[in-house]
Scaffold this active site. Structure first.
Site, PDB file in Angstrom:
ATOM      1  CB  VAL A  98       3.627  -8.087   3.319  1.00 20.97           C
ATOM      2  CG1 VAL A  98       2.925  -7.235   2.588  1.00 20.97           C
ATOM      3  CG2 VAL A  98       2.638  -8.758   4.551  1.00 20.97           C
ATOM      4  CB  ALA A 237       5.124  -0.698  -0.910  1.00 19.95           C
ATOM      5  CG  ASP A 238       8.443  -5.645  -2.848  1.00 16.72           C
ATOM      6  OD1 ASP A 238       8.869  -4.482  -3.567  1.00 16.72           O
ATOM      7  OD2 ASP A 238       8.021  -6.467  -3.722  1.00 16.72           O
ATOM      8  NE  ARG A 239       7.234  -8.335   4.662  1.00 15.08           N
ATOM      9  CZ  ARG A 239       6.741  -9.556   5.039  1.00 15.08           C
ATOM     10  NH1 ARG A 239       5.978  -9.535   6.098  1.00 15.08           N
ATOM     11  NH2 ARG A 239       6.747 -10.723   4.172  1.00 15.08           N
ATOM     12  CB  ALA A 247      10.761  -3.702   2.182  1.00  8.50           C
TER      13      ALA A 247
END
Ligand SMILES: CSC[C@H]1O[C@H](OP(=O)(O)O)[C@H](O)[C@@H]1O
Length: 352
Positions: A98, A237-239, A247
């Site tokens: 995000v 974390a990516d999102r 995610a």
């Protein structure tokens, strides 16, 4: 400006020049490549020459800053249109983290609200993202180290993928906690198929001289069964959704399952730029699927029988019920008593 250890500067910016460490060549070759414009920025992100949720956003922003800086004087209206068009193009580089979308929305607002030169306002905002990321990571390191220490002194941790200086503007998120904590030993996973752990986290831990051991992704349950002093698994974390579903790199979900089974803490380190408060739960995350060849080829040649098919999701989504704590630059957040999910919109103090 980027981080304390020059060997680990994934991103180098000295207006108007942007260079990035080509992470496809690590650990064998330390090669910096110039990114002169947003087309080169898009390519660097898509091919994973640069990767890591925060780094993706910063390289995207600065690649366009380099382009804009070289365009010379121009009409504000035309410049605003150009910037917005190129930001929309950069959005298509990778879908899951995000940070990229959050940064692009912020930069579009800067362009809309610019009082003087639109170009100057844009470049300054992109530069501030680089500096803010390092500041945020240092705070995550402090908060996270204190949380891990509260679980018992002198304990070991395990981490997955690469979330250090090579995935950010410097210091790192989960690996930033390790950098600050300096535990007696760190275990880190290979992180197939791109091997961010084996190639990049290993590189960072060796440079920082932190005692560490590499394990296969498939060995983590056996390791936790064997070593009770591994007190926590710490990941990036990516999102992160509003309810805490996260995610992150593929394999994270099964690490959370085995942490739960072995009664160890499972900690997510995420700057606010990785938290998507507009997403209510993890079901809505778009998980990037990458080429089969990333699994079926290695070292420039096929390593499986001809005709092998492979499924290569780059991320998975860990439910909040498996996450012990979420560490941000604004503090450490845990679920309320008896709750299986977070409510990050109310738990995390919003920017004033
Ligand atoms: C602080 S990096 C966050 C995140 O990004 C990595 O993914 P990739 O290497 O594919 O860009 C990994 O999921 C890290 O946890």
């Amino acid at each position: 400006m980027n981080n304390t250890n020059s060997k680990l500067q994934a991103i180098r910016w000295s207006r108007p020049k942007l260079t990035i460490l080509n992470q496809l060549e690590l650990p064998h070759k330390t090669e910096y490549i110039e990114i002169a414009d947003s087309t080169a920025g898009h390519y660097a992100i898509t091919t994973m020459q640069t990767r890591g949720a925060p780094a993706i956003a910063i390289v995207a922003a600065l690649s366009l800053a380099a382009e804009v800086s070289m365009m010379g004087p121009s009409d504000n209206g035309e410049m605003a249109m150009h910037i917005n068009t190129r930001l929309d193009y950069l959005k298509t580089s990778r879908p899951t983290a995000v940070n990229l979308f959050d940064a692009i929305a912020k930069l579009k607002r800067v362009v809309r609200e610019a009082q003087g030169s639109v170009a100057e306002a844009y470049v300054c905002a992109a530069e501030q993202m680089l500096e803010a990321d390092i500041r945020d990571n240092k705070m995550i390191g402090e908060h996270g180290a204190r949380f891990i220490q509260s679980l018992g002194t002198g304990k070991k941790v395990l981490t997955h993928c690469n979330t250090g200086a090579l995935a950010t503007a410097g210091h790192g998120t989960a690996l930033g906690i390790v950098r600050t904590l300096k535990p007696p030993h760190v275990f880190y996973t290979e992180t197939r198929p791109y091997n961010q752990g084996a190639r990049l986290t290993g590189y960072e831990l060796l440079v920082e001289q932190i005692p560490a051991t590499l394990v296969c992704d498939s060995a983590v349950s056996a390791l936790l069964q064997r070593d009770p002093t591994i007190v926590a698994i710490v990941v990036g974390a990516d999102r992160v959704a509003r309810n805490g579903d996260t995610a992150n790199k593929i394999g994270t979900y099964q690490l959370a399952i085995t942490a739960k089974y072995h009664n160890r803490a499972f900690v997510v380190a995420a700057p606010m730029t990785s938290i998507d408060l507009e997403l209510s739960e993890g079901k809505g995350v778009v998980v990037e699927e990458r080429s089969e060849e990333e699994i079926t080829w290695a070292g420039g040649r096929r390593v499986v029988p001809e005709g092998t098919r492979a499924w290569n999701p780059s991320f998975d989504v860990t439910p909040a019920c498996l996450i012990s704590a979420i560490v941000t630059e604004r503090g450490v957040f845990t679920k309320n008593e008896g709750e299986d999910v977070y409510d990050l919109a109310t738990q995390v103090p919003q920017e004033n």
